[in-house]
Design a protein around this motif. Sequence first.
Motif, PDB file in Angstrom:
ATOM      1  N   GLU A 170       0.840  -1.190   0.000  1.00  0.00           N
ATOM      2  CA  GLU A 170       0.000   0.000   0.000  1.00  0.00           C
ATOM      3  C   GLU A 170       0.881   1.248   0.000  1.00  0.00           C
ATOM      4  N   ARG A 171       0.238   2.408  -0.314  1.00  0.00           N
ATOM      5  CA  ARG A 171       0.971   3.685  -0.415  1.00  0.00           C
ATOM      6  C   ARG A 171       2.173   3.527  -1.341  1.00  0.00           C
ATOM      7  N   ALA A 172       1.963   2.827  -2.455  1.00  0.00           N
ATOM      8  CA  ALA A 172       3.050   2.544  -3.392  1.00  0.00           C
ATOM      9  C   ALA A 172       2.632   2.941  -4.808  1.00  0.00           C
ATOM     10  N   PRO A 173       2.467   4.256  -5.059  1.00  0.00           N
ATOM     11  CA  PRO A 173       2.088   4.689  -6.410  1.00  0.00           C
ATOM     12  C   PRO A 173       3.183   4.370  -7.416  1.00  0.00           C
ATOM     13  N   VAL A 174       2.774   3.871  -8.558  1.00  0.00           N
ATOM     14  CA  VAL A 174       3.726   3.510  -9.610  1.00  0.00           C
ATOM     15  C   VAL A 174       4.181   4.770 -10.327  1.00  0.00           C
ATOM     16  N   ALA A 175       5.483   4.930 -10.452  1.00  0.00           N
ATOM     17  CA  ALA A 175       6.046   6.101 -11.138  1.00  0.00           C
ATOM     18  C   ALA A 175       6.409   5.805 -12.579  1.00  0.00           C
ATOM     19  N   ALA A 176       6.772   4.538 -12.874  1.00  0.00           N
ATOM     20  CA  ALA A 176       7.203   4.202 -14.231  1.00  0.00           C
ATOM     21  C   ALA A 176       7.032   2.716 -14.478  1.00  0.00           C
ATOM     22  N   ILE A 177       6.736   2.402 -15.745  1.00  0.00           N
ATOM     23  CA  ILE A 177       6.656   1.018 -16.212  1.00  0.00           C
ATOM     24  C   ILE A 177       7.407   0.938 -17.534  1.00  0.00           C
ATOM     25  N   ALA A 178       8.215  -0.105 -17.699  1.00  0.00           N
ATOM     26  CA  ALA A 178       8.975  -0.261 -18.934  1.00  0.00           C
ATOM     27  C   ALA A 178       9.183  -1.741 -19.227  1.00  0.00           C
ATOM     28  N   ARG A 179       9.354  -2.045 -20.509  1.00  0.00           N
ATOM     29  CA  ARG A 179       9.756  -3.386 -20.913  1.00  0.00           C
ATOM     30  C   ARG A 179      11.282  -3.475 -20.844  1.00  0.00           C
ATOM     31  N   LYS A 180      11.782  -4.546 -20.234  1.00  0.00           N
ATOM     32  CA  LYS A 180      13.232  -4.700 -20.128  1.00  0.00           C
ATOM     33  C   LYS A 180      13.582  -6.169 -19.972  1.00  0.00           C
ATOM     34  N   ASP A 181      14.551  -6.617 -20.765  1.00  0.00           N
ATOM     35  CA  ASP A 181      15.039  -7.993 -20.669  1.00  0.00           C
ATOM     36  C   ASP A 181      13.908  -9.003 -20.754  1.00  0.00           C
ATOM     37  N   SER A 182      13.051  -8.838 -21.747  1.00  0.00           N
ATOM     38  CA  SER A 182      11.935  -9.761 -22.003  1.00  0.00           C
ATOM     39  C   SER A 182      10.941  -9.822 -20.855  1.00  0.00           C
ATOM     40  N   GLY A 183      10.899  -8.780 -20.048  1.00  0.00           N
ATOM     41  CA  GLY A 183       9.942  -8.740 -18.950  1.00  0.00           C
ATOM     42  C   GLY A 183       9.513  -7.309 -18.691  1.00  0.00           C
ATOM     43  N   TRP A 184       8.972  -7.090 -17.527  1.00  0.00           N
ATOM     44  CA  TRP A 184       8.465  -5.778 -17.130  1.00  0.00           C
ATOM     45  C   TRP A 184       9.278  -5.247 -15.954  1.00  0.00           C
ATOM     46  N   GLU A 185       9.507  -3.945 -15.970  1.00  0.00           N
ATOM     47  CA  GLU A 185      10.190  -3.263 -14.873  1.00  0.00           C
ATOM     48  C   GLU A 185       9.252  -2.173 -14.346  1.00  0.00           C
ATOM     49  N   VAL A 186       8.868  -2.284 -13.095  1.00  0.00           N
ATOM     50  CA  VAL A 186       7.890  -1.385 -12.486  1.00  0.00           C
ATOM     51  C   VAL A 186       8.548  -0.671 -11.313  1.00  0.00           C
ATOM     52  N   THR A 187       8.474   0.660 -11.312  1.00  0.00           N
ATOM     53  CA  THR A 187       9.108   1.460 -10.268  1.00  0.00           C
ATOM     54  C   THR A 187       8.049   2.121  -9.400  1.00  0.00           C
ATOM     55  N   ALA A 188       8.152   1.919  -8.090  1.00  0.00           N
ATOM     56  CA  ALA A 188       7.239   2.533  -7.122  1.00  0.00           C
ATOM     57  C   ALA A 188       8.024   2.915  -5.886  1.00  0.00           C
ATOM     58  N   ASN A 189       7.835   4.149  -5.431  1.00  0.00           N
ATOM     59  CA  ASN A 189       8.559   4.646  -4.244  1.00  0.00           C
ATOM     60  C   ASN A 189      10.067   4.438  -4.375  1.00  0.00           C
ATOM     61  N   GLY A 190      10.578   4.607  -5.586  1.00  0.00           N
ATOM     62  CA  GLY A 190      12.007   4.478  -5.826  1.00  0.00           C
ATOM     63  C   GLY A 190      12.516   3.057  -5.866  1.00  0.00           C
ATOM     64  N   THR A 191      11.627   2.086  -5.752  1.00  0.00           N
ATOM     65  CA  THR A 191      12.001   0.672  -5.746  1.00  0.00           C
ATOM     66  C   THR A 191      11.597   0.036  -7.063  1.00  0.00           C
ATOM     67  N   VAL A 192      12.468  -0.803  -7.603  1.00  0.00           N
ATOM     68  CA  VAL A 192      12.215  -1.444  -8.890  1.00  0.00           C
ATOM     69  C   VAL A 192      11.835  -2.906  -8.681  1.00  0.00           C
ATOM     70  N   LEU A 193      10.681  -3.269  -9.242  1.00  0.00           N
ATOM     71  CA  LEU A 193      10.257  -4.666  -9.282  1.00  0.00           C
ATOM     72  C   LEU A 193      10.342  -5.150 -10.720  1.00  0.00           C
ATOM     73  N   ARG A 194      10.817  -6.363 -10.902  1.00  0.00           N
ATOM     74  CA  ARG A 194      10.869  -6.965 -12.234  1.00  0.00           C
ATOM     75  C   ARG A 194       9.935  -8.165 -12.260  1.00  0.00           C
ATOM     76  N   ALA A 195       9.234  -8.294 -13.390  1.00  0.00           N
ATOM     77  CA  ALA A 195       8.219  -9.340 -13.466  1.00  0.00           C
ATOM     78  C   ALA A 195       8.124  -9.888 -14.874  1.00  0.00           C
ATOM     79  N   ASP A 196       7.685 -11.128 -14.973  1.00  0.00           N
ATOM     80  CA  ASP A 196       7.433 -11.732 -16.274  1.00  0.00           C
ATOM     81  C   ASP A 196       6.104 -11.254 -16.853  1.00  0.00           C
ATOM     82  N   ALA A 197       5.142 -10.932 -15.980  1.00  0.00           N
ATOM     83  CA  ALA A 197       3.809 -10.541 -16.439  1.00  0.00           C
ATOM     84  C   ALA A 197       3.333  -9.339 -15.650  1.00  0.00           C
ATOM     85  N   LEU A 198       2.411  -8.575 -16.264  1.00  0.00           N
ATOM     86  CA  LEU A 198       1.912  -7.335 -15.662  1.00  0.00           C
ATOM     87  C   LEU A 198       0.410  -7.229 -15.872  1.00  0.00           C
ATOM     88  N   LEU A 199      -0.305  -6.817 -14.820  1.00  0.00           N
ATOM     89  CA  LEU A 199      -1.739  -6.549 -14.920  1.00  0.00           C
ATOM     90  C   LEU A 199      -2.015  -5.168 -14.357  1.00  0.00           C
TER      91      LEU A 199
END
Length: 409
Positions: A186-215
Amino acid sequence: MTPDELAPARVDLVIVGGGFTGCAAALEAARTGATVALLEAETIGHGGSGRNVGLVNAGLWLPPETVIAEMGDAPGRRLLAALSAAPGQVFDLIAREGIACEATRAGTLHLAHSAAGLRDLRERCRQGGALGAPLALLDAAEAARRTGSAAFHGALFDPRAGTVQPLAYARGLARAARAAGARLHERAPVAAIARKDSGWEVTANGTVLRADALLLATNAYHGAAAGMPRPRFTPVHYSQFATAPLPDALRARILPGGEGCWDTATVMSSFRMDRAGRLVLGGIGDVSGPGAWFHTRWARRKLRALFPELPSVPFSHHWQGRIAMTSDHIPKLLDIGPRGFAIFGYSGRGIAPGTALGTAAARALLGAGPEALPLPVRTGHSEHLPALRAAYYECGATLTHALLPLPKP
């Protein structure tokens, strides 16, 4: 619920949005053993899910034949079949996970506000019955007995449906997802989403999560973020007013069977009874906006017109939420990139469709493919002049609430 600490991670699925769709998807994904991170900009259920009317309806606002005409025969029937079963999916899930959310499967009543409204309900009954829906058309006397109000010309009863306390349901889904292994932030607004290395890179509160799939499951509460496609819809406000708990004698006469209700008026309204005996009355319009005085005055007049015995019962709470309305009133499932979906546009029908589509999207993204989806995947969707249409809806609701007399019971 204490949120999980956000830290850099690689997961199978990242979900943006903590409402019915996102939480149902997180629960389904986690139950299959996938690693899941859900990002919510505010708190779970903060948006339209927690502000929902609470009706667990089958189908869409549209009559079945209109859905089929809009979508085509096979896709339309597939979606209608899925949404016919969706209330059962909701109530089965509530029972399976032990979610305390005032779940009441006593059906819903679509109420005819006029003779024309009753004709519309008669046609809806015919169309639904042709597809096997167990609908029943009620006359004015039976509608009055079930609602406790003599203001209606009849009603369409749907036993598949029911009611829940919507915020409790959303939070219950989230707790079940977390118990299954999903991480909820919670309290984790997404600042950026990008495709990277055949997956997704999602940035929230300065933290980067990498994922194979995104919803993306933000619906009417979408926030701006670099690289995140903005769903196109018309935002429509719906406000609700809850009375103080009613005396036992009144509770016994108003909605004694526990159904949830909405009417056939163009500027529609709804009402249901909660577990504490509060009558929750809703209508189109923004009680936090410039028309607040008119909407509040309308709510008092509407309550008096429906239930003359309630003129002195005060409203103890009021709130409003946003609906993501599409021009065709059919939900949208967009392909936003490899193993990436955005779901939005429930047009006021969020509980059952959101649960069903969120669950199906998780399955599809984690390997089941498009065959798991009851809705065709589109590559894009546009709406004509959504800001102007939003102003039109709010202006129309305000003028209706301000000027038009209410029918006398």
